[in-house]
Design a protein around this motif. Structure first.
Motif: not given
Length: 197
Positions: A36-50
Protein backbone atom coordinates in the motif's frame (compact mmCIF):
# COMPACT_ATOMS: atom_id res chain seq x y z
CA UNK A 1 6.62 -17.45 -0.94
CA UNK A 2 3.13 -18.40 -2.08
CA UNK A 3 2.79 -21.67 -3.93
CA UNK A 4 0.11 -24.27 -3.77
CA UNK A 5 1.77 -27.20 -2.08
CA UNK A 6 0.81 -30.76 -2.71
CA UNK A 7 1.21 -32.71 0.51
CA UNK A 8 1.83 -36.41 0.30
CA UNK A 9 3.29 -38.87 2.71
CA UNK A 10 6.59 -38.47 0.86
CA UNK A 11 6.60 -34.64 0.68
CA UNK A 12 6.17 -33.16 4.14
CA UNK A 13 8.66 -30.28 4.09
CA UNK A 14 8.41 -26.70 2.87
CA UNK A 15 9.29 -26.10 -0.77
CA UNK A 16 12.07 -23.67 -1.70
CA UNK A 17 11.38 -21.91 -5.05
CA UNK A 18 13.23 -18.99 -6.69
CA UNK A 19 15.34 -18.46 -3.58
CA UNK A 20 12.34 -18.18 -1.26
CA UNK A 21 10.47 -20.61 0.94
CA UNK A 22 6.86 -21.10 -0.09
CA UNK A 23 4.13 -20.72 2.51
CA UNK A 24 1.82 -23.53 3.32
CA UNK A 25 -1.54 -22.58 1.73
CA UNK A 26 -3.24 -22.67 5.13
CA UNK A 27 -0.87 -19.88 6.33
CA UNK A 28 -1.45 -17.53 3.38
CA UNK A 29 -3.07 -14.16 4.15
CA UNK A 30 -4.52 -11.38 2.01
CA UNK A 31 -1.54 -9.22 3.05
CA UNK A 32 0.76 -11.57 1.10
CA UNK A 33 -0.80 -10.13 -2.09
CA UNK A 34 -1.07 -6.48 -1.01
CA UNK A 35 1.28 -3.47 -0.88
CA UNK A 36 0.00 0.00 0.00
CA UNK A 37 2.90 2.49 0.02
CA UNK A 38 3.58 3.03 -3.67
CA UNK A 39 1.84 6.42 -3.51
CA UNK A 40 4.52 7.74 -1.11
CA UNK A 41 7.47 9.54 -2.66
CA UNK A 42 10.89 8.19 -1.71
CA UNK A 43 13.56 10.46 -0.22
CA UNK A 44 15.66 11.93 -3.05
CA UNK A 45 17.97 14.07 -0.91
CA UNK A 46 20.94 11.71 -1.30
CA UNK A 47 23.93 12.40 -3.51
CA UNK A 48 22.31 10.80 -6.59
CA UNK A 49 19.00 12.62 -6.28
CA UNK A 50 16.94 9.50 -6.89
CA UNK A 51 15.48 6.68 -4.86
CA UNK A 52 13.26 3.72 -5.55
CA UNK A 53 10.54 1.86 -3.71
CA UNK A 54 10.84 -1.78 -4.69
CA UNK A 55 7.90 -4.15 -4.70
CA UNK A 56 9.73 -7.42 -5.18
CA UNK A 57 9.07 -10.79 -3.58
CA UNK A 58 10.55 -9.61 -0.26
CA UNK A 59 7.98 -6.82 -0.01
CA UNK A 60 5.08 -8.76 -1.55
CA UNK A 61 5.37 -12.50 -0.86
CA UNK A 62 2.55 -13.25 -3.30
CA UNK A 63 5.00 -12.50 -6.14
CA UNK A 64 6.90 -15.73 -5.64
CA UNK A 65 6.63 -17.95 -8.72
CA UNK A 66 4.50 -15.37 -10.59
CA UNK A 67 7.39 -13.79 -12.51
CA UNK A 68 6.43 -10.14 -11.95
CA UNK A 69 7.46 -7.19 -9.79
CA UNK A 70 7.69 -3.43 -9.94
CA UNK A 71 9.35 -0.38 -8.48
CA UNK A 72 8.51 3.30 -8.12
CA UNK A 73 11.46 5.57 -8.89
CA UNK A 74 11.50 9.17 -7.65
CA UNK A 75 13.93 11.74 -9.06
CA UNK A 76 14.81 15.19 -7.75
CA UNK A 77 15.58 17.79 -10.44
CA UNK A 78 18.72 16.53 -12.24
CA UNK A 79 18.65 13.36 -10.13
CA UNK A 80 20.08 10.21 -11.68
CA UNK A 81 19.32 6.53 -11.42
CA UNK A 82 22.95 5.59 -12.17
CA UNK A 83 24.13 2.95 -14.63
CA UNK A 84 23.00 -0.45 -13.36
CA UNK A 85 21.80 -3.85 -14.54
CA UNK A 86 19.07 -6.29 -13.58
CA UNK A 87 20.62 -9.73 -14.04
CA UNK A 88 17.31 -11.60 -13.77
CA UNK A 89 14.73 -9.40 -15.43
CA UNK A 90 13.63 -7.21 -18.33
CA UNK A 91 12.53 -3.74 -17.22
CA UNK A 92 9.67 -1.73 -18.71
CA UNK A 93 9.79 1.87 -17.46
CA UNK A 94 6.86 4.29 -17.76
CA UNK A 95 7.22 7.96 -16.88
CA UNK A 96 4.34 9.26 -14.75
CA UNK A 97 5.61 12.82 -14.18
CA UNK A 98 8.53 14.86 -15.44
CA UNK A 99 11.09 14.42 -18.20
CA UNK A 100 13.80 11.77 -18.17
CA UNK A 101 16.75 11.03 -20.39
CA UNK A 102 16.88 7.23 -20.41
CA UNK A 103 19.28 4.90 -22.13
CA UNK A 104 20.96 1.54 -22.32
CA UNK A 105 24.14 0.13 -23.83
CA UNK A 106 24.52 -3.05 -25.83
CA UNK A 107 27.86 -4.68 -25.16
CA UNK A 108 30.34 -7.13 -26.59
CA UNK A 109 28.76 -7.11 -30.04
CA UNK A 110 30.30 -9.20 -32.83
CA UNK A 111 31.68 -6.02 -34.42
CA UNK A 112 33.26 -4.98 -31.08
CA UNK A 113 30.92 -2.00 -30.68
CA UNK A 114 29.07 -0.97 -27.53
CA UNK A 115 26.04 0.88 -28.86
CA UNK A 116 24.19 3.47 -26.76
CA UNK A 117 20.42 3.88 -27.20
CA UNK A 118 18.91 6.99 -25.56
CA UNK A 119 15.53 8.67 -25.57
CA UNK A 120 13.97 11.68 -23.88
CA UNK A 121 10.83 10.47 -22.12
CA UNK A 122 7.87 12.56 -20.99
CA UNK A 123 4.82 11.59 -18.94
CA UNK A 124 3.15 8.57 -20.56
CA UNK A 125 6.27 7.45 -22.46
CA UNK A 126 7.67 3.94 -22.07
CA UNK A 127 11.10 2.41 -22.65
CA UNK A 128 12.25 -1.21 -22.37
CA UNK A 129 15.64 -2.17 -20.95
CA UNK A 130 16.66 -5.67 -22.08
CA UNK A 131 17.78 -8.12 -19.41
CA UNK A 132 21.35 -7.71 -18.20
CA UNK A 133 22.16 -4.52 -20.15
CA UNK A 134 23.57 -1.44 -18.45
CA UNK A 135 20.93 1.29 -18.32
CA UNK A 136 20.22 4.60 -16.57
CA UNK A 137 17.79 7.50 -16.22
CA UNK A 138 18.48 11.21 -15.62
CA UNK A 139 15.83 13.76 -14.68
CA UNK A 140 16.56 16.54 -17.17
CA UNK A 141 13.67 18.69 -15.92
CA UNK A 142 13.55 21.43 -13.32
CA UNK A 143 10.90 19.63 -11.23
CA UNK A 144 10.59 16.20 -9.63
CA UNK A 145 9.95 13.19 -11.82
CA UNK A 146 8.29 9.84 -11.09
CA UNK A 147 8.47 6.58 -13.02
CA UNK A 148 7.16 3.06 -12.54
CA UNK A 149 9.36 0.15 -13.53
CA UNK A 150 7.84 -3.28 -14.08
CA UNK A 151 9.88 -6.47 -14.37
CA UNK A 152 9.25 -9.95 -15.72
CA UNK A 153 10.80 -11.44 -12.59
CA UNK A 154 9.72 -11.58 -8.96
CA UNK A 155 13.33 -10.81 -8.04
CA UNK A 156 15.14 -9.06 -10.94
CA UNK A 157 18.12 -8.08 -8.80
CA UNK A 158 20.11 -4.89 -9.25
CA UNK A 159 23.84 -4.27 -9.63
CA UNK A 160 24.88 -0.62 -9.64
CA UNK A 161 28.02 -0.51 -11.75
CA UNK A 162 30.03 2.18 -9.91
CA UNK A 163 29.17 0.74 -6.48
CA UNK A 164 30.20 -2.75 -7.53
CA UNK A 165 33.43 -1.72 -9.25
CA UNK A 166 34.68 1.00 -6.90
CA UNK A 167 32.96 0.03 -3.67
CA UNK A 168 33.62 -3.71 -3.37
CA UNK A 169 34.81 -5.19 -0.07
CA UNK A 170 37.65 -5.94 -0.13
CA UNK A 171 38.50 -3.42 -2.85
CA UNK A 172 39.45 -4.59 -6.33
CA UNK A 173 43.18 -4.21 -6.80
CA UNK A 174 43.74 -0.69 -8.26
CA UNK A 175 46.15 -2.18 -10.84
CA UNK A 176 43.26 -4.21 -12.30
CA UNK A 177 41.02 -1.14 -12.55
CA UNK A 178 43.84 1.09 -13.84
CA UNK A 179 44.37 -1.30 -16.74
CA UNK A 180 40.63 -1.89 -17.33
CA UNK A 181 39.70 1.81 -17.40
CA UNK A 182 42.98 3.00 -18.94
CA UNK A 183 43.41 5.81 -16.39
CA UNK A 184 46.02 6.83 -13.85
CA UNK A 185 46.12 4.77 -10.64
CA UNK A 186 45.49 7.96 -8.60
CA UNK A 187 42.09 8.34 -10.29
CA UNK A 188 41.14 4.77 -9.37
CA UNK A 189 42.25 5.26 -5.77
CA UNK A 190 40.28 8.54 -5.64
CA UNK A 191 37.15 6.80 -6.94
CA UNK A 192 37.53 3.94 -4.46
CA UNK A 193 37.71 6.49 -1.62
CA UNK A 194 34.50 8.14 -2.87
CA UNK A 195 32.74 4.79 -2.48
CA UNK A 196 34.04 4.23 1.03
CA UNK A 197 37.17 2.17 0.39
Amino acid sequence: MILVLFRTSVLQSTIFVNGKFCKDPKDVKAEDFFFSRLNVAADTSGRLGSNSTAVFVDQLPGHNTLGISLSRVDYAPYGVNPPHIHPRGIELLIVLEGTLLAGFVTSNQADGENRLFTKVLNAGDIIVFPIGLIHFQLNIGKSNAIALASFNSQNPGVITIANAVFGSEPPINPDVLTKAFQVDKNIIEYLQKQFGK
